[in-house]
Design an enzyme around this catalytic site. Structure first.
Site, PDB file in Angstrom:
ATOM      1  N   SER A  13       0.829  -1.206   0.000  1.00 38.39           N
ATOM      2  CA  SER A  13       0.000   0.000   0.000  1.00 38.39           C
ATOM      3  C   SER A  13       0.869   1.264   0.000  1.00 38.39           C
ATOM      4  CB  SER A  13      -0.946  -0.043   1.199  1.00 38.39           C
ATOM      5  OG  SER A  13      -1.887   0.982   1.114  1.00 38.39           O
TER       6      SER A  13
ATOM      7  N   ASP B  38     -10.270  -2.810  -5.603  1.00 41.89           N
ATOM      8  CA  ASP B  38      -9.474  -1.879  -4.820  1.00 41.89           C
ATOM      9  C   ASP B  38      -9.500  -0.523  -5.516  1.00 41.89           C
ATOM     10  OD1 ASP B  38      -7.523  -0.554  -3.386  1.00 41.89           O
ATOM     11  OD2 ASP B  38      -5.888  -1.907  -3.903  1.00 41.89           O
TER      12      ASP B  38
ATOM     13  N   HIS C 103      -8.381  -4.522  -0.319  1.00 38.94           N
ATOM     14  CA  HIS C 103      -7.215  -3.756   0.085  1.00 38.94           C
ATOM     15  C   HIS C 103      -6.943  -3.951   1.574  1.00 38.94           C
ATOM     16  CE1 HIS C 103      -4.357  -0.427  -0.681  1.00 38.94           C
ATOM     17  NE2 HIS C 103      -4.452  -0.295   0.628  1.00 38.94           N
TER      18      HIS C 103
END
Ligand SMILES: *[C@@H]1O[C@H](CO)[C@@H](O)[C@H](O)[C@H]1NC(C)=O
Length: 408
Positions: free
Chosen positions: A195, A349, A379
């Site tokens: 991320s 996502d 996610h």
């Protein structure tokens, strides 16, 4: 007598508040969110997200009351979810250039130097810590037979951009300079980021391209990374805006806080109203929705991007256009020098299209790319792999990382 009544009244008021907040979260979020059709364990997913939203909402309430900030509350609660230690690796807490790091080394002896992995966790600058990723890092070190360095970079609420990034860079450079001491083969160091940590990983590798004195990074592993802060109107931003855990709303909250931007600029960021035409003309060939393959596009009409130009927004937000924070818009010469890459994208996502755009950029420049596209994930799922609330996608992603890293 009177004080007893007062006590009861206060207690009743508190119960009502708690009940009210719970109901509000339930209605506001649980009914509004979209659950990806392909996710198994749907009830588990809902409960988990309900807990998450409750945490964020209480964090925001306590922050208003000036008791505790939202990021702090999230961190305290997340660290309570810590899991067991792995006895097959030796774990050492160290400080590299004042940055807390944790080194994971396989216990078994090795006749030759091992691979190295620099791991940068995600969490939007709010969540994540050395402790909360301990189990994952142990597992990766053990399964790939590597020496893994986890970076405990500083986060919100105390530290915003660029502190976390600088911490990651300093710790990485220190590690690269001391590989020999940790039994790592300098030609086989991989940087892995999840991320927001994925964004840090790429930025670091790009900076290290200008450091021929340090060992060259062998590969980058990017797990649902955020790779640009310019176009927030890509098909995935619109399609998946209400899909947990990174809803578009929470994503923009993280961005505003991480770059300490006043929330009143939220709309200008989302619509791109702060982006001047000439800059958009330069980036369009890399960042426009036209680069997203047809099967990922919306049935919904894509809005005009960028929105009508707002000069005061530009003056306030122009730092977001910097390629130093949006590695997707680095020059071709930079992209062409990047190492072999594993990209993990999640179909449901908001950041999916960052990954699809990056894949195209890397491939266009001849960088070897391995893609792992997850249909039944969401996610942030990686963090849950060893929790009671685990999902098959957590293990699928871990296996993909292990396979790729073993081949390096
Ligand atoms: C620019 O954006 C700000 C914040 O969204 C807004 O207050 C302002 O009115 C806008 N200015 C123009 C000229 O549209």
């Amino acid at each position: 007598m009177l004080s007893l009544v007062a006590c009861e009244l206060v207690l009743a008021a508190m119960c009502l508040l708690v009940l009210g907040v719970n109901l509000w979260v339930l209605l506001n979020y649980l009914l509004k969110i979209d659950i990806p059709p392909s996710i198994p364990h749907r009830m588990r997913f809902r409960i988990l997200y309900y807990g998450f939203q409750l945490m964020v909402t209480w964090g925001n309430i306590l922050e208003r009351l000036r008791i505790c900030t939202m990021p702090k509350l999230c961190q305290i609660l997340q660290d309570l979810m810590n899991t067991k230690r792995n006895c097959k690796v030796v774990v050492t807490d160290l400080c590299f250039e004042e940055v807390p790091v944790r080194l994971f080394q396989p216990k078994a002896t090795s006749s030759s130097p091992r691979k190295g992995i620099i791991f940068i966790h995600g969490g939007g600058g709010i969540l994540g810590s050395l402790d909360s990723y301990h189990a994952l890092c142990s597992l990766l070190a053990q399964e790939t037979d590597s020496v893994l360095l986890a970076v405990g970079y500083r986060k919100l609420p105390e530290h915003c951009h660029p502190v976390g990034l600088q911490d990651c860079l300093c710790a990485s450079i220190h590690f690269l300079k001391s590989l020999k001491a940790y039994g790592v083969d300098p030609s086989r160091v991989v940087i892995c980021g999840e991320s927001m940590g994925g964004s840090a990983a790429v930025i670091i590798i790009q900076i290290l391209l200008g450091r021929p004195d340090l060992p060259k990074i062998r590969a980058q592993v990017l797990i649902y990374p955020i790779l640009q802060t310019i176009n927030f109107q890509l098909p995935s931003h619109l399609q998946n805006q209400n899909v947990p855990f990174l809803t578009r709303d929470f994503m923009i909250t993280c961005i505003l806080r991480y770059f300490s931007i006043d929330p009143s600029w939220k709309d200008a960021i989302l619509t791109g109203a702060y982006i001047p035409q000439d800059i958009w003309m330069k980036y369009r060939k890399w960042l426009s929705s036209d680069n997203i393959p047809q099967r990922f596009r919306n049935k919904i009409q894509q809005p005009e991007f960028p929105g009508p130009f707002n000069k005061s927004a530009y003056l306030e937000l122009k730092n977001l256009l910097d390629e130093g924070i949006s590695p997707l818009v680095a020059d071709d010469e930079v992209i062409a020098q990047l190492p072999a890459t594993l990209l993990v994208s999640i179909h449901w996502d908001v950041l999916r299209d960052d990954v699809l755009l990056y894949k195209k950029r890397l491939e266009d420049q001849g960088v070897p790319v391995t893609c792992y596209h997850v249909e039944d994930g969401f996610h942030g799922c990686l963090f849950l792999f060893d929790k009671i609330f685990s999902f098959p996608c957590c293990w699928d992603i871990i296996n993909a990382i292990v396979r790729f890293t073993k081949d390096m």
